[in-house]
Design an enzyme around this catalytic site. Structure first.
Site, PDB file in Angstrom:
ATOM      1  N   GLY A 407       2.982 -22.446 -27.588  1.00 59.73           N
ATOM      2  CA  GLY A 407       4.349 -22.206 -27.941  1.00 59.73           C
ATOM      3  C   GLY A 407       4.703 -21.740 -29.146  1.00 59.73           C
ATOM      4  O   GLY A 407       5.799 -21.253 -29.393  1.00 59.73           O
ATOM      5  N   PRO A 571       7.283 -14.678 -40.825  1.00 58.70           N
ATOM      6  CA  PRO A 571       8.193 -15.776 -41.367  1.00 58.70           C
ATOM      7  C   PRO A 571       9.113 -16.300 -40.348  1.00 58.70           C
ATOM      8  O   PRO A 571       9.466 -17.438 -40.333  1.00 58.70           O
ATOM      9  CB  PRO A 571       9.082 -15.000 -42.385  1.00 58.70           C
ATOM     10  CG  PRO A 571       8.309 -13.575 -42.726  1.00 58.70           C
ATOM     11  CD  PRO A 571       7.651 -13.421 -41.515  1.00 58.70           C
ATOM     12  N   GLU A 644       2.617 -28.344 -38.034  1.00 57.30           N
ATOM     13  CA  GLU A 644       2.439 -29.837 -38.202  1.00 57.30           C
ATOM     14  C   GLU A 644       3.024 -30.166 -39.698  1.00 57.30           C
ATOM     15  O   GLU A 644       3.980 -31.049 -39.988  1.00 57.30           O
ATOM     16  CB  GLU A 644       1.009 -30.364 -38.234  1.00 57.30           C
ATOM     17  CG  GLU A 644       0.854 -30.217 -36.754  1.00 57.30           C
ATOM     18  CD  GLU A 644      -0.746 -30.456 -36.372  1.00 57.30           C
ATOM     19  OE1 GLU A 644      -1.445 -29.456 -36.813  1.00 57.30           O
ATOM     20  OE2 GLU A 644      -1.271 -31.051 -35.559  1.00 57.30           O
TER      21      GLU A 644
HETATM   22 MO1  MOS Z   1      -1.707 -30.857 -32.504  1.00 53.20          MO
HETATM   23  S1  MOS Z   1      -1.611 -32.986 -32.403  1.00 53.20           S
HETATM   24  O1  MOS Z   1      -3.470 -30.703 -33.126  1.00 53.20           O
HETATM   25  O2  MOS Z   1      -1.549 -30.229 -31.019  1.00 53.20           O
END
Ligand code: MOS
Length: 679
Positions: A407, A571, A644
């Protein structure tokens, strides 16, 4: 029932591998992985014990409701706190523990002291698309599976291991994945069950999990953190102690690095960091969005906020006073670290300087206003990966690598990268991903896909460029006859000399001269492991909350997240990643919690009505800033990867804003209104 094809159980199934090793995968923790329908032992509530296969999905579901299972009762333990109080806790894991200096005396002599316990509940990933696998019976000893996964090759190897099949007879595809957040890193049970049924019935089988069944897979482990921070009068840290206890299953020791983050961020000569586990009769937890970082940085950044108030220093200023230019765990510098600039640009955009430091000092009508901030940090990882690049004489490019796109826009990123390198427009680039037969690549996860697979595509495109330049140089009377590789650029279907763009050759002409219509190269890229530098991405997160004084309702009205993550290739896509992660952070701070019914040891929050995630009404202004960060050490692209990093620190910034608004410190997530109103 009419329409039922078979009911599979541990007593009625094809042969499965018997050794632990055959059930492992790319990211298996230590222990012995769960084996669906293997034997009569029940390891956790929610474990699949029978598989009903029917001509139609509705018939299968109804028939499954008629299955009666007899169990022999045994005592179970699922209560994390009760186990902890009983002392059923593992020893400190040396791999995730650090000690330097003399933390205990340094703490007791510190002018300012903070001691607090923070906790996080079980959370479930809940991507919109539930897990599903379609195993296609090919009738010639091969099996092809469309699975929801972050790693088609990881799943291929698992299926080959469990069913004793050669790897080249198994093909796993996941061309499009509707979100995963870590839940699809390891093979989930729909995969072996679909294959098992297809092999037994000699026909194709599809398994689709319901939303309720999504709560029987991995999850983010509940964890409790004890922190003790000591500082000198000027705010400089004298002692940092951080101990975490997290849950895991009885059969696998899952843990991530929860505690070492403070040593990467804050200078402190005396530190003691460690982590321990409590084993419960639950399924094994798994990686969920910035695993370790999201959990560990929440208490670290709340404790830093508490320390700021105790020392009467602005929370942002406290971070700057303790800013570390080196990684104190590995004792080495960073390849790049523009965190100061994140703090500066984030604070400016947010208007931090206008903050009244006093809790409960800002209000608007019935609502108390709070401003909080926190630091974010995440590993900038890179894994070995391969990719193939091909250019045809009509100017189209094909790129292929086995990793998934769950995604974040991996297809677009990879097309952009290849198009730029080979000088063709984006529309002429076709990217193939999510197929185990493509060049080897890791699972898509850890925010490492752009650095890993991007670097492999970079290498493959470079090899194609070299071949093309070779052809161009050999052309009779070539204007590039003596041009070296570094002298030229590829743009608009041409190879141009950097010093004189009139010295150019059409790529198509070069290929025609060489009598070829396709140049194809496969290449691999390895992470830079010279050990000279540490690699991290950083962020400064600022949050504004408005809290209804009578009702305790919290709204997150404004967030600014300033991120330094090396070169940002696109970006728009990258900022979407941060937006999504910040929304995840709002969920972590205010909404998400899986509750266990300990009488049955069962997760009872198992639908989206009970398991709350932020919806549109919960999400207001979010500003994402990318701070410029040049990194020549990390990889040829200068890319660290994003995704993340956007969740790390976000929950702490919100929790700190809630304290600033209300003067009440809630240390167990999520911060719900009952906790806020409780005396
Ligand atoms: Mo991420 S928790 O490495 O999909």
């Amino acid at each position: 029932m009419e329409g039922v094809l078979d009911v599979f159980t541990h007593e009625h199934r094809p042969k499965l591998a018997s050794s632990h090793k055959k059930y492992t995968d790319e990211i298996v923790p230590s222990g012995s992985p769960f084996r669906p329908l293997y034997d009569a032992e029940i390891l956790f509530n929610g474990q699949p014990v029978a598989l009903v296969v029917a001509e139609e999905f509705e018939i299968a579901r109804f028939a499954a409701s008629l299955v009666r299972v007899d169990y022999e009762r045994q005592a179970h333990v699922t209560d994390f706190d009760a186990q902890r109080q009983r002392g059923a806790v593992s020893k400190r894991d040396p791999a995730h523990s650090t000690k330097r200096g003399k933390p205990a005396p340094a703490f007791s002599q510190a002018a300012v002291q903070i001691k607090a316990e923070y906790r996080m509940p079980v959370e479930h990933h809940n991507p919109m698309e539930p897990f599903a696998a379609t195993a296609m019976w090919e009738g010639d000893g091969r099996i092809t599976v469309f699975d929801k996964t972050q790693g088609p090759q990881n799943c291929r190897n698992y299926v080959a291991g469990v069913f004793g099949m050669p790897r080249d007879k198994v093909r796993v595809l996941c061309p499009y994945v509707g979100g995963a957040f870590g839940s699809g890193l390891r093979p989930q049970y729909e995969l072996p069950l679909a294959v098992l049924a297809a092999l037994a019935l000699k026909r194709s089988v599809r398994i689709t999990l319901t939303r309720q069944q999504m709560f029987t897979l991995g999850y983010r482990a509940a964890n409790v953190h004890e922190l003790a921070l000591g500082a000198n009068g000027d705010g400089s840290l004298a002692s940092f102690r951080h101990d975490v206890i997290a849950m895991t299953s009885q059969f696998e020791d899952f843990q991530r690095d929860f505690v070492n983050w403070s040593s990467l961020l804050y200078r402190c000569a005396n530190a003691e960091l460690g982590q321990r586990l409590v084993k419960l009769d639950q399924n094994t937890p798994c990686d969920m969005r910035a695993p370790g970082g999201a959990e560990g940085m929440y208490p670290i950044e709340c404790a830093m906020d508490e320390l700021a108030y105790a020392a009467n220093i602005d929370p942002l200023e406290l971070r700057l006073i303790n800013y570390s230019d080196k990684d104190q765990v590995q004792d080495r510098p960073y390849s790049s670290k523009q965190l100061r600039e994140c703090y500066r640009q984030g604070a400016e955009k947010f208007g931090w300087s206008k903050r009244n430091p006093q809790p409960r000092s800002m209000r608007e009508g019935n609502e108390l206003i709070g401003w909080g901030m926190a630091t974010g940090i995440w590993e900038a990882m890179q894994m070995p990966a391969s990719a193939k690049a091909a250019l045809t004489s009509n100017g189209s490019v094909e790129i292929a690598s086995a990793t998934a796109d769950i995604g974040p826009g991996t297809y677009t990123m990879m097309a952009q990268l290849a198009g730029e390198m080979l000088g063709v427009p984006l529309d002429n680039v076709t990217v193939k991903l999510g197929d185990s037969t493509l060049p080897d690549a890791p699972v898509e996860g850890g925010s490492f896909t752009t650095s890993s697979v991007g670097s492999a595509i970079h290498a493959a495109c470079r090899a194609v460029q070299q071949e093309l330049l070779g052809l161009a140089r050999k052309m009779p009377g070539s204007p590039l006859a003596r041009a070296k590789f570094d002298d030229v650029v590829f743009a608009e279907g041409k190879i141009q000399h950097k010093d004189d763009e009139r010295r150019e050759v059409l790529v198509a002409d070069a290929m025609r001269a060489g009598k070829i219509d396709r140049v194809e190269r496969e290449a691999s890229a390895q992470p830079n492991e010279d050990g000279k530098y540490s690699h991290s991405t950083h962020a400064a997160v600022f949050a504004e909350v408005k809290v209804d004084e009578q009702l305790g309702v919290i709204r997150v009205t404004r967030m600014v997240n300033a991120v330094a993550a090396g070169r940002i290739l696109n970006p728009k896509i990258a900022s979407s990643q941060i937006l999504g992660a910040v929304v995840g952070g709002i969920g972590m701070a205010l909404h998400e919690e899986t509750v266990t019914d300990h009488r049955f040891g069962r997760f009872m929050t198992h639908n989206l009505a009970d398991y709350h995630v932020p919806v549109n009404a919960d999400v207001h202004a979010i500003d994402v800033i990318f701070v410029e960060e040049k990194d020549d050490e990390i990889n040829p692209l200068g890319v660290k990867g994003v995704g993340e990093i956007g969740i790390v620190g976000t929950a702490a910034a919100i929790a700190n804003a809630v304290y600033h608004a209300t003067g009440k410190r809630v240390r167990d997530l999520p911060i719900t209104l009952d906790k806020l109103m409780r005396d």
